[in-house]
Design an enzyme around this catalytic site. Structure first.
Site, PDB file in Angstrom:
ATOM      1  N   HIS A  61      -1.199  -1.467  -1.395  1.00  0.00           N
ATOM      2  CA  HIS A  61       0.204  -1.071  -1.652  1.00  0.00           C
ATOM      3  C   HIS A  61       0.870  -2.108  -2.569  1.00  0.00           C
ATOM      4  CE1 HIS A  61       4.332   0.022  -0.722  1.00  0.00           C
ATOM      5  NE2 HIS A  61       3.987   0.855   0.246  1.00  0.00           N
ATOM      6  N   GLU A 107       0.150   1.963  -6.284  1.00  0.00           N
ATOM      7  CA  GLU A 107      -0.789   1.705  -5.195  1.00  0.00           C
ATOM      8  C   GLU A 107      -2.062   2.530  -5.344  1.00  0.00           C
ATOM      9  OE1 GLU A 107       1.433   2.793  -1.636  1.00  0.00           O
ATOM     10  OE2 GLU A 107       3.287   2.333  -2.686  1.00  0.00           O
TER      11      GLU A 107
HETATM   12  O1  TA6 Z   1       3.851   3.877  -0.301  1.00  0.00           O
HETATM   13  C1  TA6 Z   1       5.184   4.262  -0.336  1.00  0.00           C
HETATM   14  C2  TA6 Z   1       5.758   4.176   1.053  1.00  0.00           C
HETATM   15  O2  TA6 Z   1       5.006   4.939   1.959  1.00  0.00           O
HETATM   16  C3  TA6 Z   1       7.223   4.623   1.005  1.00  0.00           C
HETATM   17  O3  TA6 Z   1       7.454   5.864   1.599  1.00  0.00           O
HETATM   18  C4  TA6 Z   1       7.974   3.476   1.635  1.00  0.00           C
HETATM   19  O4  TA6 Z   1       8.308   3.688   2.919  1.00  0.00           O
HETATM   20  C5  TA6 Z   1       7.022   2.312   1.402  1.00  0.00           C
HETATM   21  O5  TA6 Z   1       5.740   2.825   1.523  1.00  0.00           O
HETATM   22  C6  TA6 Z   1       7.216   1.029   2.187  1.00  0.00           C
HETATM   23  O6  TA6 Z   1       6.959   1.164   3.522  1.00  0.00           O
HETATM   24  P1  TA6 Z   1       7.304  -0.013   4.521  1.00  0.00           P
HETATM   25  O7  TA6 Z   1       6.817   0.431   5.872  1.00  0.00           O
HETATM   26  O8  TA6 Z   1       6.567  -1.225   4.037  1.00  0.00           O
HETATM   27  O9  TA6 Z   1       8.794  -0.208   4.463  1.00  0.00           O
END
Ligand code: TA6
Length: 284
Positions: free
Chosen positions: A155, A258
């Site tokens: 990510h 990601e």
């Molecule tokens: O990858 C994108 C995502 O799934 C978004 O929907 C957003 O929530 C982000 O990840 C970050 O998630 P987190 O749990 O680290 O706040």
């Protein structure tokens, strides 16, 4: 050159991985989380929030969170699984060969993971530094006696001078699910610009995407292998203001691109392994 184990923020252990060319990456054992990469002759490539808490049981905001064994909230597990909030171990024997300096971290099942995901597994994250590239490779092996399925992502938060003048190139013509609107669409533009909240899962994306950081005058090339999908995320102003580990204006300084495996979960039979990698390169 080499790998040093140091004390990071809040006494959390971290590795400093140094390449003879002068490039340096930092990896916290907490989450096997790469928090920094400064290539030789370049500046920081990864975004790390000034408000991130560096607490056990909490994910670090920025860098490269390892998402495993569940992407986001698309299943019964805690959001983005548990790998990003567990302490991984460093396999010290594995360090460098030729031009590559490599730190390998490992996570295995524990009573805590078995309680929510009843599988025996080994996950390894190799962090490899060369003169121009940072590669992270996730290898998951089924150590149990029954099949299991998982989704995963690296990510990655990229630092940009101003996201409003940045472009993401390489996703034109690719089908995606828009998590903000719930729509299924195909990307109509050759390059993606960001002027509001973006949260998209691009299915079967090409293996190379480029981030042009207009304000910073640089380009970051992202190459993935083994991961079929790509997620692009920027929370924009309103959502960012609800995230305590994000400073108010920081959404302008980052974009997540990601490497992910979401649409078709990986199914591993006993003894089988899966690998997925992401290679970053800074073009000045
Ligand atoms: O990858 C994108 C995502 O799934 C978004 O929907 C957003 O929530 C982000 O990840 C970050 O998630 P987190 O749990 O680290 O706040």
């Amino acid at each position: 050159m080499g790998i040093e184990r140091l004390e990071g923020v809040n006494s959390l252990p971290k590795l400093r991985v140094s390449h003879p060319s002068g490039g340096v990456a930092e990896v916290y054992l907490h989450g096997a989380h790469v928090t920094s990469w400064v290539p030789a002759g370049g500046s920081e490539v990864l975004f790390l929030s000034r408000n991130t808490s560096f607490e056990r049981n909490t994910s670090i905001r920025g860098g490269i969170p390892v998402v495993f064994p569940q992407f986001a909230d698309e299943g019964p597990l805690p959001k983005h699984g548990f790998a990003r909030t567990r302490e991984w171990s460093w396999l010290e024997a594995d360090s460098s060969d030729g031009d590559v300096v490599r730190a390998t971290l490992q996570l295995e099942q524990s009573a805590a993971t078995q309680a929510i995901w009843p599988h025996a597994f080994q996950a390894r994250l190799a962090v490899e530094l060369t003169e121009h590239e940072l590669t992270t490779e996730l290898v998951v092996t089924n150590m149990g006696d029954a099949d299991f399925a998982f989704t995963a992502a690296l990510h990655t938060y990229f630092r940009v001078a101003d996201v409003r003048s940045s472009e993401i190139i390489g996703l034109g013509g690719v089908a995606y699910r828009d998590k903000v609107t719930g729509e299924h669409r195909v990307e109509s533009e050759p390059s993606l610009t960001i002027s509001g909240e973006v949260d998209r899962i691009f299915w079967n994306a090409p293996p190379e995407v480029r981030i042009q950081d207009g304000g910073g005058g640089r380009e970051i090339r992202v190459r993935s292998a083994g991961f079929a999908d790509v997620v692009v995320w920027n929370p924009w102003k309103e959502l960012a203001s609800t995230l305590p580990d994000f400073e108010d204006q920081e959404y302008l300084e980052m974009v997540c691109v990601e490497a992910a495996q979401i649409g078709v979960p990986v199914i591993l039979a006993p003894g089988e392994s899966w690998r997925g990698s992401q290679q970053l390169r800074l073009n000045l």
